[in-house]
Design an enzyme around this catalytic site. Structure first.
Site, mmCIF file in Angstrom:
data_model
loop_
_atom_site.group_PDB
_atom_site.id
_atom_site.type_symbol
_atom_site.label_atom_id
_atom_site.label_comp_id
_atom_site.label_asym_id
_atom_site.label_seq_id
_atom_site.Cartn_x
_atom_site.Cartn_y
_atom_site.Cartn_z
ATOM 1 N N ASP A 2 30.256 28.558 15.388
ATOM 2 C CA ASP A 2 29.766 29.569 14.450
ATOM 3 C C ASP A 2 30.812 29.956 13.413
ATOM 4 O OD1 ASP A 2 31.562 31.076 15.921
ATOM 5 O OD2 ASP A 2 30.035 32.237 16.974
ATOM 6 N N ARG A 21 46.661 34.224 8.099
ATOM 7 C CA ARG A 21 47.859 33.495 8.490
ATOM 8 C C ARG A 21 48.335 32.643 7.320
ATOM 9 N NH1 ARG A 21 45.559 29.007 12.866
ATOM 10 N NH2 ARG A 21 44.344 27.784 11.377
ATOM 11 N N ASP A 72 45.530 16.781 15.836
ATOM 12 C CA ASP A 72 45.072 17.686 14.775
ATOM 13 C C ASP A 72 45.790 19.030 14.842
ATOM 14 O OD1 ASP A 72 43.207 17.589 17.158
ATOM 15 O OD2 ASP A 72 42.603 19.514 16.326
#
Length: 576
Positions: free
Chosen positions: A195, A253, A330
């Protein structure tokens, strides 16, 4: 057992740096250039600020949005989940939270020293709206990044920023360029079945750990601010069929770059070689300034630098007991900084097999396996850059990677010598450390406090085999049959050092933190924040910003005491 017998023990299985399946010589190019440590640059006051902005309304991103103008963008502007070919970024706007948002906490250091903002801006609606994603600056080109990755050893295909949007690039008054990103700001083309949201629980942990790692001196992304809402977010935290509603949160961030190994992998896997070369050139030109951009071996030099920097980063993780939890390709930065905090954990009882992620059933990403995982991920990096190399250059990749072990071990031993208060290098130091770790493991002693208390205790004052009661972790170690023999050997090693007790203690207490982000400490702060009491987060942030300094309030809170019994039942997972 005699002293000589103790020193001759082959305890290599207890020292993480010896857990490699191969050995090899260091590739010379890996040490030709000193690493450009971007975190050291931040701390230097080479370009002092001329002012700190008091109003957020006048703050702007750099007019020259490099990423949006340098790289191909997704031609489809609609925001829906899909496979995205032949680009590096999609233009994606944050999806505003529906309920009122509250500022949980912010990093004064990030605001003042990186973003040129005063603390006053945190009291404004504009700043909270900015962090929550409901107000996008006119100077912003919001992007989500397309990348792939190997997850738990297997190629996972397209991944990408499934819940992150990069708002823009800011160049501060020191001339440093930073990429600002919202995490938890809604669905993107890369959200897959998710989501796009983040919950308060995981956001508090990332916010605190980003700043904790920075103040421990470990290369990391930073966290500027965190907001929470009453938007309901459904999560099955432990994937056990018991989902529950949690509160949605967004964290602001930042990093110099969010490019990761997976950024290159997806381009190589999809044979998008033009974009692969373009990205490699960009990374070299902007972040590896010592590499000759016109040199024929520039990609090999880049690979060598990343191998070296990654080895050093993981050695730094090991030195503080940090275990990432999800070391997929990743999640490994091309700049070798710590990114994507999820089910991480700081090891408490020394256990090389420590796994913080309850989703990691096989222990692939345990504390002791992190160095080997670094090798695996760097092998995948080598495979990703192969298409831009000549056949002769491709043959050099394994030789470069063989240097990883030596670089890692050198950095590991340097850090752990400092943890033991040693300034020089002696041949038996590996055995000295190995025995100390073995005692710690056998007695289940606390990793952080064992080193810290060893630095605080007066060795000259130990006339008998007794440790003062307030040194709770050393007292646990003292029950081991080898402990006092080790102390004798340690004292002799210090005599060879020719150092004073005061100098030893000074080095150890500057190296070994007294406070780390333990799960139980984070949990207490999270539970308070869920009740809109943000004092726990802010108190903990203040302690973690000074991890080496004795803090009376932290002592009263038990942050350096034996962890409470209830903390042993705490679990973290990939769910966030």
């Amino acid at each position: 057992m005699s002293t000589s017998d103790l020193l001759s023990l082959c305890l290599f299985s207890y020292v993480v740096f010896l857990c490699f399946p191969y050995s090899g010589a260091v590739y010379s190019k890996s040490k030709e250039c000193k690493r450009l440590d971007i975190f050291d640059i931040i701390l230097r006051d080479k370009c002092p600020r001329t002012s700190i902005l008091q109003s957020f309304k006048t703050w702007r991103f750099d007019r020259r949005q490099v990423l949006a103008t340098t790289f191909p963008l997704d031609l489809i502007l609609q925001n829906y989940v899909r496979q995205v070919p032949k680009c590096l970024f999609s233009v994606v706007y944050p999806i505003p939270l529906k309920t009122e948002t509250s500022l949980v906490s912010y990093s004064e250091g990030v605001l003042n020293d990186i973003l040129d903002l005063s603390d006053h801006v945190t009291t404004t609606k504009e700043f909270v709206d900015f962090v929550s994603g409901s107000w996008v600056l006119s100077s912003s080109v919001p992007l989500s990044h397309r990348y792939g990755g190997h997850q738990f050893g297997y190629w996972a295909g397209q991944l990408g920023d499934g819940r992150a949007v990069m708002l823009g690039e800011y160049t501060n008054q020191r001339g440093e360029r930073w990429e600002l990103q919202l995490k938890g700001s809604g669905r993107t083309p890369y959200s897959r079945q998710g989501d796009g949201r983040a919950v308060l629980r995981s956001s508090v942990r990332e916010f605190l750990c980003s700043e904790a790692m920075f103040h421990l001196g470990i290369p990391t992304s930073r966290a500027a601010a965190l907001v929470v809402s009453d938007d309901p977010v459904m999560r099955d935290q432990f994937y056990d069929g018991h989902p529950r509603v949690e509160r949605g949160a967004v964290i602001l961030r930042l990093a110099h770059s969010w490019f990761r190994i997976g950024s290159l992998e997806i381009l190589a896997k999809n044979k998008e070689f033009q974009f692969l070369r373009q990205l490699l050139d960009f990374v070299i030109e902007n972040f590896f300034l010592h590499i000759n951009t016109t040199g024929k071996d520039k990609y090999l030099e880049l690979y060598s630098r990343i191998v070296s920097d990654t080895a050093e980063l993981i050695a730094q993780w090991q030195s503080v007991g940090f275990t990432h939890g999800v070391c997929n390709t990743d999640n490994f930065s091309l700049l070798s900084i710590t990114i994507d905090y999820g089910p991480f954990g700081f090891m408490e009882d020394y256990n090389p097999k420590f796994v913080p992620n309850s989703s990691d059933d096989e222990g692939r990403y345990s504390y002791e396996k992190q160095p080997d995982v670094g090798v695996f991920n760097l092998e995948k990096l080598g495979e990703a850059i192969k298409p831009v190399l000549t056949q002769q250059q491709q043959k050099q990749l394994p030789h470069i990677l063989k240097g990883y072990e030596s670089i890692y071990k050198d950095k590991f031993m340097k850090l752990f010598r400092q943890k033991l208060g040693l300034y020089t290098d002696k041949e038996d130091d590996e055995n000295l450390l190995a025995v100390f770790l073995k005692i710690m493991e056998d007695t289940k002693s606390d990793f952080t406090m064992s080193f810290r208390e060893l630095g605080e205790i007066d060795l000259l004052g130990l006339k008998t085999e007794a440790i003062p009661q307030n040194y709770w972790s050393l007292n646990t170690m003292a029950d081991h049959e080898w402990f006092w023999k080790w102390i004798i050997i340690y004292k002799k090693r210090l005599e060879l050092e020719g150092t004073t007790e005061k100098r030893r203690q000074s080095l150890m207490n500057k190296t070994n933190p007294r406070y780390i982000l333990r799960n139980w400490m984070a949990q207490e702060a999270i539970e308070k924040a869920d009740r809109n009491d943000f004092s726990g987060v802010n108190r903990l942030l203040g302690v973690l910003e000074r991890p080496m300094d004795l803090d009376p309030e932290a002592e009263r809170a038990g942050y350096s005491s034996r962890p409470p019994e209830w903390s042993k039942s705490l679990r973290v997972s990939c769910s966030s």
